[in-house]
Scaffold this motif. Structure first.
Motif, PDB file in Angstrom:
ATOM      1  N   VAL A  79      34.431  15.305  53.672  1.00  0.00           N
ATOM      2  CA  VAL A  79      33.380  16.175  54.793  1.00  0.00           C
ATOM      3  C   VAL A  79      31.907  15.744  54.582  1.00  0.00           C
ATOM      4  O   VAL A  79      31.458  15.668  53.513  1.00  0.00           O
ATOM      5  CB  VAL A  79      33.496  17.555  54.528  1.00  0.00           C
ATOM      6  CG1 VAL A  79      32.561  18.493  55.425  1.00  0.00           C
ATOM      7  CG2 VAL A  79      34.863  18.145  54.544  1.00  0.00           C
ATOM      8  N   GLU A  80      31.456  15.256  55.714  1.00  0.00           N
ATOM      9  CA  GLU A  80      29.944  14.546  55.667  1.00  0.00           C
ATOM     10  C   GLU A  80      29.171  15.207  56.725  1.00  0.00           C
ATOM     11  O   GLU A  80      29.612  15.932  57.716  1.00  0.00           O
ATOM     12  CB  GLU A  80      30.009  13.122  55.872  1.00  0.00           C
ATOM     13  CG  GLU A  80      30.714  12.349  54.948  1.00  0.00           C
ATOM     14  CD  GLU A  80      30.830  10.996  55.187  1.00  0.00           C
ATOM     15  OE1 GLU A  80      30.608   9.987  54.526  1.00  0.00           O
ATOM     16  OE2 GLU A  80      30.681  10.518  56.656  1.00  0.00           O
ATOM     17  N   THR A  81      28.037  15.285  56.529  1.00  0.00           N
ATOM     18  CA  THR A  81      26.972  15.611  57.508  1.00  0.00           C
ATOM     19  C   THR A  81      26.607  14.643  58.428  1.00  0.00           C
ATOM     20  O   THR A  81      26.982  13.306  58.060  1.00  0.00           O
ATOM     21  CB  THR A  81      25.580  16.021  56.730  1.00  0.00           C
ATOM     22  OG1 THR A  81      25.221  14.807  56.102  1.00  0.00           O
ATOM     23  CG2 THR A  81      25.768  17.194  55.817  1.00  0.00           C
ATOM     24  N   GLU A  82      26.153  14.845  59.570  1.00  0.00           N
ATOM     25  CA  GLU A  82      25.952  14.094  60.544  1.00  0.00           C
ATOM     26  C   GLU A  82      24.957  13.078  60.600  1.00  0.00           C
ATOM     27  O   GLU A  82      25.333  11.953  60.517  1.00  0.00           O
ATOM     28  CB  GLU A  82      25.740  14.728  61.848  1.00  0.00           C
ATOM     29  CG  GLU A  82      25.711  13.900  63.472  1.00  0.00           C
ATOM     30  CD  GLU A  82      25.397  14.537  64.313  1.00  0.00           C
ATOM     31  OE1 GLU A  82      25.930  14.263  65.648  1.00  0.00           O
ATOM     32  OE2 GLU A  82      24.833  15.855  64.427  1.00  0.00           O
TER      33      GLU A  82
ATOM     34  N   VAL B   6      29.513  16.672  51.608  1.00  0.00           N
ATOM     35  CA  VAL B   6      29.108  18.205  51.534  1.00  0.00           C
ATOM     36  C   VAL B   6      30.081  18.812  50.471  1.00  0.00           C
ATOM     37  O   VAL B   6      31.318  18.624  50.304  1.00  0.00           O
ATOM     38  CB  VAL B   6      29.653  18.889  53.075  1.00  0.00           C
ATOM     39  CG1 VAL B   6      29.396  20.333  52.567  1.00  0.00           C
ATOM     40  CG2 VAL B   6      28.767  18.185  54.041  1.00  0.00           C
ATOM     41  N   PHE B   7      29.282  19.478  49.542  1.00  0.00           N
ATOM     42  CA  PHE B   7      30.158  20.119  48.636  1.00  0.00           C
ATOM     43  C   PHE B   7      30.416  21.576  48.662  1.00  0.00           C
ATOM     44  O   PHE B   7      29.619  22.345  49.067  1.00  0.00           O
ATOM     45  CB  PHE B   7      28.966  20.147  47.208  1.00  0.00           C
ATOM     46  CG  PHE B   7      29.652  20.664  45.817  1.00  0.00           C
ATOM     47  CD1 PHE B   7      30.921  20.452  45.379  1.00  0.00           C
ATOM     48  CD2 PHE B   7      28.808  21.313  45.118  1.00  0.00           C
ATOM     49  CE1 PHE B   7      31.363  21.357  44.374  1.00  0.00           C
ATOM     50  CE2 PHE B   7      29.233  22.253  44.005  1.00  0.00           C
ATOM     51  CZ  PHE B   7      30.713  21.850  43.480  1.00  0.00           C
ATOM     52  N   MET B   8      31.650  21.831  48.327  1.00  0.00           N
ATOM     53  CA  MET B   8      32.270  23.236  48.568  1.00  0.00           C
ATOM     54  C   MET B   8      32.315  23.700  50.178  1.00  0.00           C
ATOM     55  O   MET B   8      32.040  24.839  50.447  1.00  0.00           O
ATOM     56  CB  MET B   8      31.279  24.224  47.902  1.00  0.00           C
ATOM     57  CG  MET B   8      31.545  24.321  46.385  1.00  0.00           C
ATOM     58  SD  MET B   8      30.792  25.676  45.256  1.00  0.00           S
ATOM     59  CE  MET B   8      31.796  26.754  45.692  1.00  0.00           C
ATOM     60  N   ALA B   9      32.701  22.729  50.907  1.00  0.00           N
ATOM     61  CA  ALA B   9      32.891  22.864  52.431  1.00  0.00           C
ATOM     62  C   ALA B   9      34.238  23.502  52.294  1.00  0.00           C
ATOM     63  O   ALA B   9      35.047  23.215  51.673  1.00  0.00           O
ATOM     64  CB  ALA B   9      32.883  21.773  53.217  1.00  0.00           C
ATOM     65  N   ASP B  10      34.392  24.255  53.269  1.00  0.00           N
ATOM     66  CA  ASP B  10      35.836  24.854  53.577  1.00  0.00           C
ATOM     67  C   ASP B  10      36.777  24.186  54.499  1.00  0.00           C
ATOM     68  O   ASP B  10      36.099  23.739  55.569  1.00  0.00           O
ATOM     69  CB  ASP B  10      35.725  26.292  54.038  1.00  0.00           C
ATOM     70  CG  ASP B  10      34.968  27.186  53.008  1.00  0.00           C
ATOM     71  OD1 ASP B  10      35.468  27.246  51.914  1.00  0.00           O
ATOM     72  OD2 ASP B  10      34.163  28.178  53.434  1.00  0.00           O
ATOM     73  N   VAL B  11      37.956  23.669  54.103  1.00  0.00           N
ATOM     74  CA  VAL B  11      38.915  23.146  54.927  1.00  0.00           C
ATOM     75  C   VAL B  11      40.398  23.907  55.006  1.00  0.00           C
ATOM     76  O   VAL B  11      40.670  24.062  53.893  1.00  0.00           O
ATOM     77  CB  VAL B  11      39.155  21.699  54.500  1.00  0.00           C
ATOM     78  CG1 VAL B  11      40.133  20.954  55.495  1.00  0.00           C
ATOM     79  CG2 VAL B  11      37.694  20.893  54.436  1.00  0.00           C
ATOM     80  N   TYR B  12      40.734  24.610  56.244  1.00  0.00           N
ATOM     81  CA  TYR B  12      41.493  25.518  56.241  1.00  0.00           C
ATOM     82  C   TYR B  12      42.634  25.323  57.442  1.00  0.00           C
ATOM     83  O   TYR B  12      42.030  24.895  58.416  1.00  0.00           O
ATOM     84  CB  TYR B  12      41.249  26.890  56.001  1.00  0.00           C
ATOM     85  CG  TYR B  12      40.169  27.265  56.977  1.00  0.00           C
ATOM     86  CD1 TYR B  12      40.656  27.985  58.091  1.00  0.00           C
ATOM     87  CD2 TYR B  12      38.935  27.028  57.086  1.00  0.00           C
ATOM     88  CE1 TYR B  12      39.719  28.494  59.078  1.00  0.00           C
ATOM     89  CE2 TYR B  12      37.962  27.262  57.884  1.00  0.00           C
ATOM     90  CZ  TYR B  12      38.320  27.973  58.822  1.00  0.00           C
ATOM     91  OH  TYR B  12      37.471  28.574  60.006  1.00  0.00           O
TER      92      TYR B  12
ATOM     93  N   GLY C 188      44.090  26.959  52.626  1.00  0.00           N
ATOM     94  CA  GLY C 188      42.778  26.239  52.613  1.00  0.00           C
ATOM     95  C   GLY C 188      42.042  25.713  51.237  1.00  0.00           C
ATOM     96  O   GLY C 188      42.645  26.428  50.357  1.00  0.00           O
ATOM     97  N   VAL C 189      41.290  24.906  51.124  1.00  0.00           N
ATOM     98  CA  VAL C 189      40.839  24.355  50.089  1.00  0.00           C
ATOM     99  C   VAL C 189      39.284  24.004  50.245  1.00  0.00           C
ATOM    100  O   VAL C 189      38.656  24.234  51.323  1.00  0.00           O
ATOM    101  CB  VAL C 189      41.449  22.907  49.813  1.00  0.00           C
ATOM    102  CG1 VAL C 189      42.941  23.265  49.379  1.00  0.00           C
ATOM    103  CG2 VAL C 189      41.243  22.098  50.643  1.00  0.00           C
ATOM    104  N   GLN C 190      38.491  23.980  48.973  1.00  0.00           N
ATOM    105  CA  GLN C 190      37.027  23.499  49.236  1.00  0.00           C
ATOM    106  C   GLN C 190      37.094  22.037  48.677  1.00  0.00           C
ATOM    107  O   GLN C 190      37.704  21.773  48.143  1.00  0.00           O
ATOM    108  CB  GLN C 190      36.266  24.663  48.418  1.00  0.00           C
ATOM    109  CG  GLN C 190      36.110  25.831  48.996  1.00  0.00           C
ATOM    110  CD  GLN C 190      35.258  26.774  48.469  1.00  0.00           C
ATOM    111  OE1 GLN C 190      35.190  26.675  46.730  1.00  0.00           O
ATOM    112  NE2 GLN C 190      34.367  27.460  48.844  1.00  0.00           N
TER     113      GLN C 190
ATOM    114  N   SER D 178      34.146  23.641  57.640  1.00  0.00           N
ATOM    115  CA  SER D 178      33.289  24.495  57.942  1.00  0.00           C
ATOM    116  C   SER D 178      32.199  24.524  56.567  1.00  0.00           C
ATOM    117  O   SER D 178      32.785  24.329  55.526  1.00  0.00           O
ATOM    118  CB  SER D 178      33.361  25.954  58.457  1.00  0.00           C
ATOM    119  OG  SER D 178      34.018  26.708  57.564  1.00  0.00           O
ATOM    120  N   GLY D 179      30.908  24.872  56.734  1.00  0.00           N
ATOM    121  CA  GLY D 179      30.190  24.968  55.376  1.00  0.00           C
ATOM    122  C   GLY D 179      29.109  25.815  56.000  1.00  0.00           C
ATOM    123  O   GLY D 179      28.657  26.068  57.229  1.00  0.00           O
TER     124      GLY D 179
END
Length: 413
Positions: free
Chosen positions: A118-121, A127-133, A140-142, A163-164
């Motif tokens: 997960v990256e920023t644009e 991105v650290f501790m972003a949610d993927v679910y 889901g996981v982080q 999301s984050g």
């Protein structure tokens, strides 16, 4: 000693078992002469029961209603006829007593792994501790500190969401029939959605153990009131419960009664033992290059070691891999500048940052007066910080390698 009664009992049991096996074997091996054309499975079973005398037990719910059967049996065993009848279905059969019982075959639901980053644009930072679910499967996981995630889901059509905090959610629809690699790009968002708070009448005595990790947004730290215009991450941690300092303005932390030496501070996986300048009034961290700060004061993960009070894990930015950019600021007490850009577009980036204090300039009038009076009690003090990082992503973007260097000093004479 075995009596005659025992011998008779064993002979009777063996006879009953043998007769049962023989009966089951004779039913399935019975030859069938039958012509079935475009009949449903249920109609085919009725014909087989009338023709062979076999008794079938089943529920109509397990039989596919739309599937047709075409079989021409010329003396083939009933077992083979049943195998052809239930071909390409999940129906199986077994002998219980003198009945042929039909049932669902136990199926294993295959699971596959979805992994990625997960990256920023812009700039492209992990991105650290972003949610993927997946809301469909309630699972889901982080992401870890490198922005990587891995989640296992059953074979299905799914909608995966990343999301984050401070980012818009990114939705991707997938059909999962193999292991996949999926990367998410998150866009910054300043809009706040409506939050509805509800109270539950029930109370659960069982509470899961959760690590007391506080993810401190860097943007919030920069917006806090600062000492003489210098943002300081160490000062912002004093806003958490149980954290205080010995002196106002100092950078040392006392967490829940522990000492300053009982805190562990980590910058890019390297331990820091003196993270401050001027006896603790200024920290060594340049806020322009910090990506994330993770503060833990209880339930420490084993990877951090054995400190007693708290852990502060700070990650720096990796640098812009697409274009050259710079930041700078001039303050009352110090000035700082940072520069980042690609070394190899898309794969390798660099980040350089330096900070220099202005104390000598502020103390210059006092030192000049002392020199005119031919006194030796002049004060010369300044500090500086230098940070360098080179970050490389390997072609498949599964692995990364980085080199970081920090140098700083306080000079007082």
């Amino acid at each position: 000693m075995i009596s005659v009664r025992h011998i008779k009992f064993f002979i009777l049991c063996g006879y009953l078992l043998l007769s049962k096996l023989t009966l089951a074997q004779s039913i399935l091996d019975k030859p069938v002469h039958l012509n079935i054309q475009t009949n449903s499975i249920q109609e085919a079973l009725v014909l087989l029961q009338n023709k062979t005398g076999a008794s079938f037990t089943y529920s109509n719910d397990i039989l596919p209603a739309q599937q047709k059967v075409q079989i021409q049996a010329r003396g083939i065993p009933l077992r083979e006829v049943l195998d052809l009848t239930f071909k390409n279905t999940s129906v199986k059969y077994k002998i219980i007593g003198n009945q042929i019982v039909l049932h669902y075959a136990a199926r294993k639901i295959r699971q596959y792994t979805i992994s990625g980053f997960v990256e920023t644009e812009d700039p492209k930072e992990r991105v650290f501790m972003a949610d993927v679910y997946s809301s469909k499967h309630l699972k889901g996981v982080q992401t870890d500190e490198n922005g990587h995630f891995s989640i296992k889901l059953p074979m299905d059509s799914i909608e995966l969401v990343a999301s984050g905090v401070g980012y818009e959610a990114n939705h991707k629809k997938l059909f999962l029939n193999r292991n996949l690699e999926v990367n998410f790009i998150l866009k910054s968002s300043t809009e706040l959605k409506v939050v509805i708070i509800t109270d539950s009448s029930g109370f659960s005595k069982k509470k899961p153990f959760v690590l007391d990790g506080k993810q401190t947004p860097v943007a919030h730290i920069k917006s806090l009131p600062t000492l003489l215009g210098e943002p300081n991450i160490m000062h912002s941690l004093k806003l958490f419960p149980g954290v205080q300092s010995a002196n106002e303005g100092a950078s040392g932390l006392f967490v829940r009664g522990g000492g300053i030496d009982q805190n562990q501070i980590i910058l890019d996986e390297a331990n820091l033992y003196n993270p401050s300048h001027l006896l603790g009034f200024f920290s060594i961290f340049n806020m322009d290059i910090i990506k994330s700060a993770h503060f833990i004061k209880q339930g420490f993960p084993a990877r951090y070691g054995g400190k007693l009070s708290s852990f502060l894990d700070i990650k720096s930015e990796s640098g812009n891999r697409n274009k050259l950019e710079g930041k700078g600021s001039v303050g009352l007490l110090s000035s700082r500048i940072s520069l980042s850009g690609p070394l190899n577009t898309g794969n390798t980036s660099f980040l350089m940052s330096t900070r220099q204090s202005h104390f000598n300039a502020l103390l210059s009038p006092y030192n000049q007066r002392q020199r005119k009076k031919e006194r030796s009690n002049q004060i010369n003090y300044h500090f500086y910080d230098v940070y360098l990082k080179v970050h490389h992503l390997f072609p498949k973007q599964k692995d990364e390698l980085f080199f970081s260097f920090y140098g700083g000093n306080d000079k007082l004479r």
